[in-house]
Design a protein around this motif. Structure first.
Motif, PDB file in Angstrom:
ATOM      1  N   ARG A 137      11.927   0.669  -3.867  1.00 26.79           N
ATOM      2  CA  ARG A 137      11.577   0.455  -5.270  1.00 26.79           C
ATOM      3  C   ARG A 137      10.134  -0.026  -5.378  1.00 26.79           C
ATOM      4  N   ASP A 138       9.517   0.219  -6.515  1.00 28.45           N
ATOM      5  CA  ASP A 138       8.137  -0.234  -6.731  1.00 28.45           C
ATOM      6  C   ASP A 138       8.018  -1.746  -6.552  1.00 28.45           C
ATOM      7  N   ASP A 139       9.026  -2.502  -7.055  1.00 25.21           N
ATOM      8  CA  ASP A 139       8.934  -3.963  -6.966  1.00 25.21           C
ATOM      9  C   ASP A 139       9.172  -4.465  -5.550  1.00 25.21           C
ATOM     10  N   GLU A 140       9.653  -3.601  -4.639  1.00 20.60           N
ATOM     11  CA  GLU A 140       9.844  -4.007  -3.250  1.00 20.60           C
ATOM     12  C   GLU A 140       8.597  -3.755  -2.397  1.00 20.60           C
ATOM     13  N   CYS A 141       7.677  -2.971  -2.896  1.00 16.26           N
ATOM     14  CA  CYS A 141       6.497  -2.586  -2.101  1.00 16.26           C
ATOM     15  C   CYS A 141       5.669  -3.786  -1.622  1.00 16.26           C
ATOM     16  N   PRO A 142       5.384  -4.804  -2.468  1.00 20.00           N
ATOM     17  CA  PRO A 142       4.625  -5.956  -1.950  1.00 20.00           C
ATOM     18  C   PRO A 142       5.306  -6.648  -0.777  1.00 20.00           C
ATOM     19  N   ALA A 143       6.640  -6.796  -0.830  1.00 15.48           N
ATOM     20  CA  ALA A 143       7.358  -7.439   0.272  1.00 15.48           C
ATOM     21  C   ALA A 143       7.288  -6.587   1.533  1.00 15.48           C
ATOM     22  N   VAL A 144       7.335  -5.273   1.381  1.00 16.79           N
ATOM     23  CA  VAL A 144       7.230  -4.379   2.540  1.00 16.79           C
ATOM     24  C   VAL A 144       5.870  -4.508   3.179  1.00 16.79           C
ATOM     25  N   ALA A 145       4.819  -4.522   2.340  1.00 14.68           N
ATOM     26  CA  ALA A 145       3.461  -4.645   2.880  1.00 14.68           C
ATOM     27  C   ALA A 145       3.281  -5.964   3.614  1.00 14.68           C
ATOM     28  N   ALA A 146       3.793  -7.051   3.060  1.00 16.22           N
ATOM     29  CA  ALA A 146       3.687  -8.357   3.715  1.00 16.22           C
ATOM     30  C   ALA A 146       4.451  -8.361   5.031  1.00 16.22           C
ATOM     31  N   ALA A 147       5.611  -7.715   5.062  1.00 11.88           N
ATOM     32  CA  ALA A 147       6.397  -7.653   6.298  1.00 11.88           C
ATOM     33  C   ALA A 147       5.661  -6.863   7.367  1.00 11.88           C
ATOM     34  N   VAL A 148       4.980  -5.789   6.980  1.00  9.20           N
ATOM     35  CA  VAL A 148       4.214  -4.996   7.950  1.00  9.20           C
ATOM     36  C   VAL A 148       3.078  -5.827   8.524  1.00  9.20           C
ATOM     37  N   LYS A 149       2.393  -6.576   7.655  1.00 18.80           N
ATOM     38  CA  LYS A 149       1.297  -7.413   8.166  1.00 18.80           C
ATOM     39  C   LYS A 149       1.822  -8.434   9.161  1.00 18.80           C
ATOM     40  N   ALA A 150       2.895  -9.146   8.796  1.00 20.67           N
ATOM     41  CA  ALA A 150       3.446 -10.155   9.693  1.00 20.67           C
ATOM     42  C   ALA A 150       3.980  -9.531  10.974  1.00 20.67           C
ATOM     43  N   GLY A 151       4.566  -8.324  10.856  1.00 18.15           N
ATOM     44  CA  GLY A 151       5.143  -7.684  12.017  1.00 18.15           C
ATOM     45  C   GLY A 151       4.125  -7.160  13.004  1.00 18.15           C
ATOM     46  N   CYS A 152       2.892  -6.916  12.555  1.00 19.49           N
ATOM     47  CA  CYS A 152       1.869  -6.372  13.433  1.00 19.49           C
ATOM     48  C   CYS A 152       1.046  -7.430  14.162  1.00 19.49           C
ATOM     49  N   VAL A 153       1.350  -8.703  13.879  1.00 23.14           N
ATOM     50  CA  VAL A 153       0.626  -9.779  14.560  1.00 23.14           C
ATOM     51  C   VAL A 153       1.046  -9.827  16.026  1.00 23.14           C
TER      52      VAL A 153
END
Length: 467
Positions: free
Chosen positions: A450-466
């Motif tokens: 969903r559009d409203d889930e996109c910010p959480a997905v982006a934040a999860a990708v950033k945290a996951g790539c550390v």
């Protein structure tokens, strides 16, 4: 082995970690037993990792304390949680199949928070039928004589055969005796009804003569046709259509029962795929009983829906199994609200999430992929991303040969394996992200995000790539 023994000896004892200020504070807030359990679980996991050769060093004590605290928080959250479905599979069985429409969620909340007239007739003050409201809607929407609802489609098949064919034969093509999810086999469900399964035809080819021979030579009560879910045969194959089967049933005085699986409530032209029999078409083709799932193409709650001849539905309604298999009030509320949306097909297409996801235009999915990709870039995640076109299945065993067009953000982490990123996304807090890996990259398919889930997905990708 000596290296592993050294690592194991360097793991701190639980009581040492428990003296850390952060864990002492957690013990005051949550109780000492809960904190001790989390610490022991974390240390046990670390020992297992060392023994399997996965851990090459023991984390510092502050990191172990932080991991134990995270384990404590996870253990105190609901096990059934909101996750982001980034797989592109709209009817993902493992993720709960169809999410409910807002109207259905509101109906569930209303039914859950209050007393209801579940089995009470307000006009007369007498006991009423719990399924009457949805049955009336189903008859109007599907053009059938009668309807009945149970708790899932396997239950619908079980009840239909128990009411119509117990102690007698039910003829079914060998090519339709499939195994469905989690090892359940259709034959086993049919036999549990008390019907005697009469296999007809060969695995790859079944003819009308096979059913007619079975009707002449066996004490049959039912001709059964099953949706084969995710199984398909190609090549030298032959099957008997539902219309042909119904004609045989009329000729020999047998009931024709069709398990439609997903059960398309709209005509085929309404979907971006073909091959799924519509409910109304199955009834027009002469099926005496059709059954299907409520949480697949209908886009409602888990339910098994039975439609067809009033006399046969009446036998099911009065069968002892009907009470054991009955649907609960929350599912009924969600089902009624979902069916009411179908009174206006255009509204159904806009408001029922599963239907909307399946029918969203590719250009809309691409625009969402652009938006998600931009958010990931703004987060400064340590990865390379690319917007790519993808193919996605419908899910839930529906239209298994169909692949729908879509778009995804492909993510390649710069400093770790893509499998590590995928696992970290599944563990992301507060919102886990379930994605898939293809050709060495993690794909975030925007058909089910969903559009409203996109910010959480982006934040999860950033945290996951550390690293």
């Amino acid at each position: 082995m000596d290296e592993r023994q050294t690592l194991l000896r360097s793991i701190p004892a639980a009581d040492v970690l428990l003296r850390a200020p952060s864990l002492e504070a957690a013990a005051r807030a949550h109780g000492g037993a809960a904190v001790l359990g989390a610490v022991r679980a974390e240390l046990d996991a670390l020992r297992a990792s060392v023994l399997h050769g996965e851990a090459r060093a023991i984390p510092p004590r502050p990191d172990l304390c932080a991991a134990a605290l995270q384990r404590l928080r996870t253990g105190q959250t609901m096990r059934l949680r909101h996750v982001v479905n980034a797989t592109g599979v709209a009817l993902h069985t493992n993720l709960g199949r169809a999410p409910l429409a807002d109207a259905a969620c509101t109906a569930v909340q209303e039914a859950a928070s209050n007393y209801t007239n579940l089995e009470y007739t307000l006009e007369t003050g007498a006991r009423g039928s719990r399924t009457a409201a949805v049955e009336e809607l189903l008859c109007v929407l599907c053009g059938c004589e009668a309807a009945f609802v149970v708790n899932n489609n396997a239950a619908a098949v079980l009840l239909a055969l128990a009411a119509l064919s117990r102690g007698k034969g039910a003829a079914v093509s060998r090519g339709e005796l499939v195994e469905i999810g989690d090892g359940f086999r259709l034959r086993d469900i049919l036999e549990e009804s008390g019907a005697r399964v009469v296999e007809v035809g060969a695995t790859n080819r079944t003819h009308t003569d096979d059913y007619e021979r079975a009707a002449r030579e066996n004490d049959l009560a039912v001709l059964f046709k099953a949706h084969t879910s995710n199984f398909r045969m190609v090549g030298f194959t032959q099957s008997v259509s539902l219309r042909e089967l119904a004609r045989i049933g009329v000729r020999y005085g047998l009931a024709t029962v069709a398990d439609l699986g997903g059960g398309a409530p709209l005509d085929e032209a309404a979907y971006p795929f073909s091959g799924e029999p519509s409910i109304s078409r199955a009834l027009r083709d002469g099926a005496d009983i059709v059954c299907f799932s409520g949480d697949k193409l209908l886009g409602g709650p888990q339910a098994g829906i039975l439609l067809g001849r009033a006399e046969l539905i009446g036998r099911m309604r009065l069968h002892p199994l009907a009470r054991a298999l009955r649907i609960d009030k929350l599912s009924l509320a969600a089902l009624e609200a979902t069916l009411r949306l179908y009174c206006d097909p255009a509204r159904a297409g806009n408001e029922i999430p599963a239907l909307r996801m399946l029918c969203t235009a590719p250009e809309t999915l691409r625009a969402r992929a652009v938006y998600l990709n931009k958010l990931i870039e703004q987060e400064g995640a340590n990865c390379a991303t690319e917007i790519i076109s993808v193919k996605r299945p419908v899910g839930g065993g529906c239209a298994p040969s169909a692949l729908l067009d879509g778009f995804a953000v492909a993510v390649l982490p710069a400093a770790l394996h893509v499998e590590t990123l995928e696992a970290r996304l599944r563990a992301a807090a507060p919102l886990p992200v379930v994605a898939r890996i293809s050709q060495g990259r993690l794909l975030l398919d925007t058909a089910t995000i969903r559009d409203d889930e996109c910010p959480a997905v982006a934040a999860a990708v950033k945290a996951g790539c550390v690293l």
